[in-house]
Design a protein around this motif. Structure first.
Motif, PDB file in Angstrom:
ATOM      1  N   SER A   1      62.925 -22.397  -4.872  1.00  0.00           N
ATOM      2  CA  SER A   1      61.833 -23.362  -4.705  1.00  0.00           C
ATOM      3  C   SER A   1      62.274 -24.714  -5.256  1.00  0.00           C
ATOM      4  N   TYR A   2      61.807 -25.793  -4.619  1.00  0.00           N
ATOM      5  CA  TYR A   2      62.220 -27.134  -5.028  1.00  0.00           C
ATOM      6  C   TYR A   2      61.079 -28.103  -4.781  1.00  0.00           C
ATOM      7  N   ARG A   3      61.144 -29.239  -5.446  1.00  0.00           N
ATOM      8  CA  ARG A   3      60.086 -30.248  -5.303  1.00  0.00           C
ATOM      9  C   ARG A   3      60.109 -30.863  -3.914  1.00  0.00           C
ATOM     10  N   TYR A   4      61.294 -31.122  -3.393  1.00  0.00           N
ATOM     11  CA  TYR A   4      61.441 -31.679  -2.047  1.00  0.00           C
ATOM     12  C   TYR A   4      62.831 -31.296  -1.542  1.00  0.00           C
ATOM     13  N   PRO A   5      63.018 -31.216  -0.230  1.00  0.00           N
ATOM     14  CA  PRO A   5      64.302 -30.755   0.319  1.00  0.00           C
ATOM     15  C   PRO A   5      65.339 -31.871   0.373  1.00  0.00           C
ATOM     16  N   ALA A   6      66.491 -31.624  -0.204  1.00  0.00           N
ATOM     17  CA  ALA A   6      67.616 -32.557  -0.142  1.00  0.00           C
ATOM     18  C   ALA A   6      68.746 -31.890   0.641  1.00  0.00           C
ATOM     19  N   PRO A   7      69.396 -32.600   1.563  1.00  0.00           N
ATOM     20  CA  PRO A   7      70.401 -31.970   2.427  1.00  0.00           C
ATOM     21  C   PRO A   7      71.527 -31.265   1.672  1.00  0.00           C
ATOM     22  N   ARG A   8      72.129 -31.931   0.703  1.00  0.00           N
ATOM     23  CA  ARG A   8      73.285 -31.338   0.024  1.00  0.00           C
ATOM     24  C   ARG A   8      72.891 -30.061  -0.707  1.00  0.00           C
ATOM     25  N   GLU A   9      71.774 -30.100  -1.447  1.00  0.00           N
ATOM     26  CA  GLU A   9      71.339 -28.925  -2.192  1.00  0.00           C
ATOM     27  C   GLU A   9      70.974 -27.787  -1.247  1.00  0.00           C
ATOM     28  N   THR A  10      70.414 -28.133  -0.083  1.00  0.00           N
ATOM     29  CA  THR A  10      70.046 -27.098   0.879  1.00  0.00           C
ATOM     30  C   THR A  10      71.281 -26.397   1.433  1.00  0.00           C
ATOM     31  N   VAL A  11      72.280 -27.177   1.813  1.00  0.00           N
ATOM     32  CA  VAL A  11      73.518 -26.593   2.343  1.00  0.00           C
ATOM     33  C   VAL A  11      74.223 -25.776   1.264  1.00  0.00           C
TER      34      VAL A  11
ATOM     35  N   GLY B   1      74.130 -13.513  13.668  1.00  0.00           N
ATOM     36  CA  GLY B   1      73.924 -14.957  13.618  1.00  0.00           C
ATOM     37  C   GLY B   1      73.089 -15.347  12.423  1.00  0.00           C
ATOM     38  N   LEU B   2      72.885 -16.626  12.273  1.00  0.00           N
ATOM     39  CA  LEU B   2      72.081 -17.169  11.180  1.00  0.00           C
ATOM     40  C   LEU B   2      71.056 -18.133  11.771  1.00  0.00           C
TER      41      LEU B   2
ATOM     42  N   ALA C   1      75.218 -28.018  12.207  1.00  0.00           N
ATOM     43  CA  ALA C   1      76.669 -28.180  12.306  1.00  0.00           C
ATOM     44  C   ALA C   1      77.336 -27.986  10.941  1.00  0.00           C
ATOM     45  N   ASP C   2      76.704 -28.471   9.876  1.00  0.00           N
ATOM     46  CA  ASP C   2      77.270 -28.320   8.537  1.00  0.00           C
ATOM     47  C   ASP C   2      77.438 -26.846   8.179  1.00  0.00           C
ATOM     48  N   ILE C   3      76.432 -26.047   8.524  1.00  0.00           N
ATOM     49  CA  ILE C   3      76.483 -24.623   8.186  1.00  0.00           C
ATOM     50  C   ILE C   3      77.335 -23.860   9.193  1.00  0.00           C
ATOM     51  N   GLN C   4      77.305 -24.285  10.464  1.00  0.00           N
ATOM     52  CA  GLN C   4      78.130 -23.619  11.471  1.00  0.00           C
ATOM     53  C   GLN C   4      79.612 -23.704  11.114  1.00  0.00           C
ATOM     54  N   ALA C   5      80.009 -24.809  10.486  1.00  0.00           N
ATOM     55  CA  ALA C   5      81.413 -24.988  10.107  1.00  0.00           C
ATOM     56  C   ALA C   5      81.872 -23.940   9.099  1.00  0.00           C
TER      57      ALA C   5
END
Length: 225
Positions: free
Chosen positions: A5-15, A39-40, A72-76
């Motif tokens: 759980s987080y206060r708001y979603p940030a791209p780097r932390e999510t990946v 798959g994911l 794409a970040d996660i697919q890599a």
């Protein structure tokens, strides 16, 4: 299951969460089990940068989503396909396949989470539209507290309940970490339910004036009570 759980979603932390979680979960599998991964799936609100104020998040952090392709970040990092879908549309699809909509082949679906959203089922199939964003019911105009038009997301979202509790000095993180039981919250919950219900009723009537849905389904990240 892994949850963060987080206060708001940030791209780097999510990946990073997905990357670490995949390593941890796949590390517990046998080679034969690992080969069975098909798959994911990523379920997330689209155009997150437009919801900075509603999320109470820094604009510069939310604007990072505008320039990131998280699929794409996660697919890599994966040797299996990665799919991306609007979160409320995904929830609507889950309701269609696993839910209690019964034999209804045409229904409008509302998901009440951090943000209110939704989806549409037509002829027994999930309808995402050309951009995958059909049924974006959170942006539907509804009467606000002062009678002036606002959006469903600004009334029926759980983030609005959290905001009201924070204004009273009540720490409300349990809204996200304990969806099965919120405990005793107080008058803010009653006020939020009343406002959200009025807005949802208005949205249901408006949606039904366009398509003669058999049913409206209301779902969400909240206790059954």
């Amino acid at each position: 299951m892994l949850q963060h759980s987080y206060r708001y979603p940030a791209p780097r932390e999510t990946v990073d969460f997905v990357s670490n979680g995949m390593r941890q979960m796949r590390g517990a599998l046998t080679p034969a089990q690992d080969k069975r991964i098909a798959g994911l799936g990523i379920a997330m609100p689209f155009e997150l940068w437009n919801w900075a104020d509603t999320a109470g998040a820094p604009r510069d952090v939310m604007d990072e989503w505008r320039h990131r392709d998280i699929r794409a970040d996660i697919q890599a990092q994966c040797d299996f396909p990665v799919y991306l879908q609007n979160d409320a549309t995904s929830a609507c699809g889950a309701e269609l396949v696993f839910g209690q909509a019964g034999a209804a082949r045409d229904f409008v679906y509302f998901y009440i989470g951090a943000f209110a959203g939704g989806g549409i089922v037509l002829n027994g199939r999930l309808f995402g539209g050309p951009t995958g964003n059909a049924g974006a019911l959170g942006s539907m105009p509804v009467p606000g507290p002062d009678g002036k038009p606002t959006q469903l997301i600004d009334v029926a979202s759980i983030a609005m309940l959290e905001k009201a509790l924070n204004a009273r000095g009540v720490e409300a993180s349990h809204l996200w970490t304990s969806p099965e039981d919120w405990g005793e919250i107080g008058p803010e919950l009653d006020d939020w339910i009343a406002s959200a219900s009025r807005a949802l009723a208005y949205a249901i009537v408006a949606a039904s004036s366009i398509i003669d849905f058999e049913a409206a389904v209301i779902d969400g990240w909240m206790p059954k009570a």
